[in-house]
Design an enzyme around this catalytic site. Structure first.
Site, PDB file in Angstrom:
ATOM      1  N   ASP A  89       0.868  -1.188   0.000  1.00 33.85           N
ATOM      2  CA  ASP A  89       0.000   0.000   0.000  1.00 33.85           C
ATOM      3  C   ASP A  89       0.898   1.229   0.000  1.00 33.85           C
ATOM      4  OD1 ASP A  89      -2.218   1.584  -0.018  1.00 33.85           O
ATOM      5  OD2 ASP A  89      -3.063   0.882   1.872  1.00 33.85           O
ATOM      6  N   ASP A 124      -3.829   7.166  -3.674  1.00 31.08           N
ATOM      7  CA  ASP A 124      -5.167   7.690  -3.939  1.00 31.08           C
ATOM      8  C   ASP A 124      -5.569   8.669  -2.838  1.00 31.08           C
ATOM      9  OD1 ASP A 124      -4.872   5.039  -2.704  1.00 31.08           O
ATOM     10  OD2 ASP A 124      -7.007   5.153  -2.285  1.00 31.08           O
ATOM     11  N   CYS A 274     -15.618 -22.225  18.944  1.00 26.62           N
ATOM     12  CA  CYS A 274     -14.784 -22.352  17.748  1.00 26.62           C
ATOM     13  C   CYS A 274     -13.935 -23.604  17.909  1.00 26.62           C
ATOM     14  CB  CYS A 274     -13.901 -21.112  17.627  1.00 26.62           C
ATOM     15  SG  CYS A 274     -12.678 -21.193  16.309  1.00 26.62           S
ATOM     16  N   CYS A 276     -10.997 -24.076  15.964  1.00 30.43           N
ATOM     17  CA  CYS A 276      -9.706 -23.881  15.302  1.00 30.43           C
ATOM     18  C   CYS A 276      -8.614 -24.440  16.231  1.00 30.43           C
ATOM     19  CB  CYS A 276      -9.480 -22.395  14.976  1.00 30.43           C
ATOM     20  SG  CYS A 276      -8.898 -21.401  16.358  1.00 30.43           S
ATOM     21  N   CYS A 279      -8.443 -22.619  19.621  1.00 28.28           N
ATOM     22  CA  CYS A 279      -9.571 -22.854  20.519  1.00 28.28           C
ATOM     23  C   CYS A 279      -9.678 -24.329  20.930  1.00 28.28           C
ATOM     24  CB  CYS A 279     -10.869 -22.367  19.874  1.00 28.28           C
ATOM     25  SG  CYS A 279     -10.822 -20.596  19.549  1.00 28.28           S
TER      26      CYS A 279
END
Ligand code: GUN
Ligand code: ZN
Length: 645
Positions: A89, A124, A274, A276, A279
């Protein structure tokens, strides 16, 4: 830059995007890497989450002497120790956060190019949501000016040119249209961070749609700064291909866990909802007791696991054709998102979305609530029922029943047919379904609860009224209804011919049914199911009906007939001279070689392929719509089924 569509659903798409540092599939997520503080290294991300692309900030690198020196000497890939694709960026976001900071829009492009960024971003002008239209317009003009100059010096770097325009749809579309004329490779939609922070999802939807309307459809679209998976399904369904996430760290810093339905504070969580690896490894209380840095890392990992898992769900939904269903389920978990989804019932948005949606899906249409009836596929079949289906002036209307209706009501139909050739219609949950269309997608392949909701009922009853206008309606009230039928006809109805003709008209357009059935007809049915499989006209195989969706595959001889009957440009994909010889060998039609296309063709529609003199070459299945065929340089436009040898 090579970007091609591999699969699709809604206005969403699964694409391949090639860079110098490897191929990326989209939709995808770029975790934001802070070169000063890597909570999880990009290398570990690749191992843990299958990360394919990351984003870092060239402004942060450039203003730090040490980082700058390494980046210039060894490149950005070496700096963050990652050999995959890296987007950079420009510092636009820092100007938004910190106000006026000194960045030169040309120097920052040269810097990104020189450190070997795979995708560099222009500087931008960040369009804030509270800007006046005039201010937003000024920002766009400056952004466009910088984009043009940046494109001149990008060399081999892919250039990301951001669409701005604050919350003004007209300005967004205009900016998108102008920026598409520039030699850019990647289109972020910018200025949405404050919109996301305030959960202004209706504005988000307006911004995405208006930007997409103006953008070149053959380039990747990136929703800048939208890292919460809650909005991923909707954003992808509207045509966004990439997301970046700094949210995974930002939220982790705040002890907040990201879930597909929103964000929850660790302190409020008693059980981790969760599974994952994080977790699965920790109880909520154990996570709370970790020291600060360990906890930050674990929560950041959880946040990324959840974000990537949502993208996997989205890709799966695209390939199976239930992305809208996923969008609606997510919208049902957040009132702001629910409200935003309501915008899709506006006619202008339906018209836009309808162009991109596929004509058939691998999975049945599942009702999730009052938004389902506004899906583009329903809009399409409702329009086609009114435009392409011609009922007789007398209709017998049955109530909803089990599917397929022609089996459910077989006795009744048999008795009716003895006395009359009235059109038989089922007043179904998704609208009036003529009995001869009862095996066609989505009429047969749809699942509704016994009772729907008032919104659905309103849409359906409006269509029913339009459909039955000036008709004589007889509601089925049991077999006694037959006694009252007055139209004693000696013209026998052949329900197979009726079905073939009606499906053809819905699929290929008015006049196609009679053209394809103009001769001596032989119908081959499945021995097992009794359903129509193949249709021969004067001994020529013209159509095959697919068991999965009750729609026809067009055979070569059927294509020849439609080519004669249907006027230019109907059903046609026109290929250039050079490509015609490839088509004659059965090769797919690549988008690059398409000269013209029927604007009425939709992805997965059957089509006929002709050369520039309108000589018939082949039949096939569209992968892209007209807009896409004419703008993509890579990938398949039509998959050829049969061709003239
Ligand atoms: N990061 C988040 N939003 C934006 C934006 O609008 N432009 C750029 N360049 N970066 C961003
Ligand atoms: Zn987790």
């Amino acid at each position: 830059m090579k970007f091609e569509i591999k699969d699709r659903d809604a206005a969403g798409r699964i694409c391949n995007f090639s860079t110098k540092h490897g191929k990326v599939t989209s939709p995808n997520l770029m975790p934001v890497i802070n070169p000063n503080k890597m909570i999880i290294t990009p290398k570990d991300m690749k191992k843990l989450f299958g990360t394919e692309i990351v984003i870092t900030n060239s402004y942060i690198i450039k203003k730090d002497e040490k980082l700058k020196e390494i980046a210039i000497k060894k490149g950005v890939h070496s700096l963050i120790n990652y050999d995959g694709p890296i987007m950079t960026d420009s510092g636009t976001f820092q100007t938004y956060i910190y106000g006026d900071i000194d960045i030169d829009p040309i120097e920052i492009i040269e810097f990104q190019r020189d450190i070997g960024s795979d995708i560099g971003t222009i500087l931008d002008v960040f369009g804030k949501p509270n800007q006046t239209k005039k201010e937003a317009e000024k920002g766009i003009n400056e952004t466009l000016k910088r984009a043009k100059k940046s494109a001149e010096i990008k060399c081999k770097m892919n250039l990301a040119c951001t669409v701005q325009g604050s919350i003004y749809p007209n300005l967004r579309e205009k900016c998108a249209r102008e920026i598409s004329k520039i030699d850019a490779d990647f289109f972020p939609i910018g200025g949405i961070v404050p919109i996301m922070e305030n959960q202004r999802y209706s504005d988000l939807v307006r911004i995405i749609i208006s930007s997409k309307k103006g953008l070149d459809p053959s380039k990747p679209v990136h929703l800048f700064g939208a890292g919460h998976p809650l909005i991923f399904p909707l954003a992808v369904a509207l045509g966004c291909d990439f997301f970046d996430s700094s949210a995974y760290v930002k939220y982790a810093n705040d002890n907040r866990l990201i879930f597909p339905w929103g964000t929850e504070k660790l302190q409020d969580i008693s059980e981790l909802p969760c599974s994952c690896p994080v977790c699965s490894n920790y109880e909520a209380d154990e996570l709370k007791k970790l020291d600060e840095n360990d906890r930050l890392i674990q929560i950041a990992k959880h946040n990324l696991y959840v974000s990537y898992t949502e993208l996997k769900k989205i890709k799966n939904a695209i390939s199976q054709g239930y992305l809208w269903e996923l969008v609606e389920r997510r919208a049902n978990s957040n009132p702001y998102l629910f409200h935003a989804l309501k915008l899709l019932k506006l006619k202008e948005n339906k018209i836009w979305l309808e162009q991109f949606d596929t004509s058939s899906k691998n999975k049945a249409f599942f009702y999730t609530g009052e938004n389902s009836i506004h899906r583009p596929i329903i809009y399409r079949v409702h329009n086609r029922l009114l435009e392409r289906y011609k009922p007789s002036k007398n209709l017998i209307v049955f109530p909803e029943g089990s599917k397929p209706y022609s089996i459910h009501y077989s006795k009744e139909i048999k008795e009716i047919r003895k006395k009359s050739n009235f059109s038989i219609i089922v007043d179904s949950h998704l609208g009036p379904v003529p009995i001869e269309l009862d095996e066609m997608y989505p009429f047969a392949q749809s699942v509704f609860p016994e009772f729907t909701d008032s919104e659905t009922e309103n849409v359906v009853s409006k269509l029913f009224n339009d459909f039955t206008k000036n008709k004589n309606i007889i509601c089925w009230k049991g077999f006694k209804t037959i006694k009252d039928l007055k139209d004693l006809t000696d013209k026998k109805v052949d329900s197979d011919i009726l079905r073939i003709s009606a499906v053809c008209e819905m699929q290929f357009g008015v006049g196609s049914g009679s053209a394809l059935l103009n001769g001596d007809i032989r119908i081959i049915k499945s021995e097992k199911t009794g359903k129509i499989r193949n249709v021969y006209c004067d001994r020529k195989h013209v159509l095959s009906m697919r068991a999965s969706d009750g729609l026809f595959s067009l055979k070569l001889d059927g294509g020849k007939i439609l080519h004669k009957k249907m006027k230019k440009p109907m059903l046609r994909v026109v290929v250039d001279k050079d490509s015609a010889s490839f088509v004659k060998k059965g090769k797919s039609v690549f988008a690059k070689f398409v000269k013209e296309c029927d604007p009425g063709l939709r992805p997965f529609d059957e089509c006929i392929i002709v050369d520039e003199k309108d000589d018939f070459l082949a039949v096939g299945r569209c992968i892209l719509n007209r807009l896409e065929m004419l703008s993509f340089d890579h990938g398949m436009a039509v998959k050829i089924r049969e061709y003239i040898k």
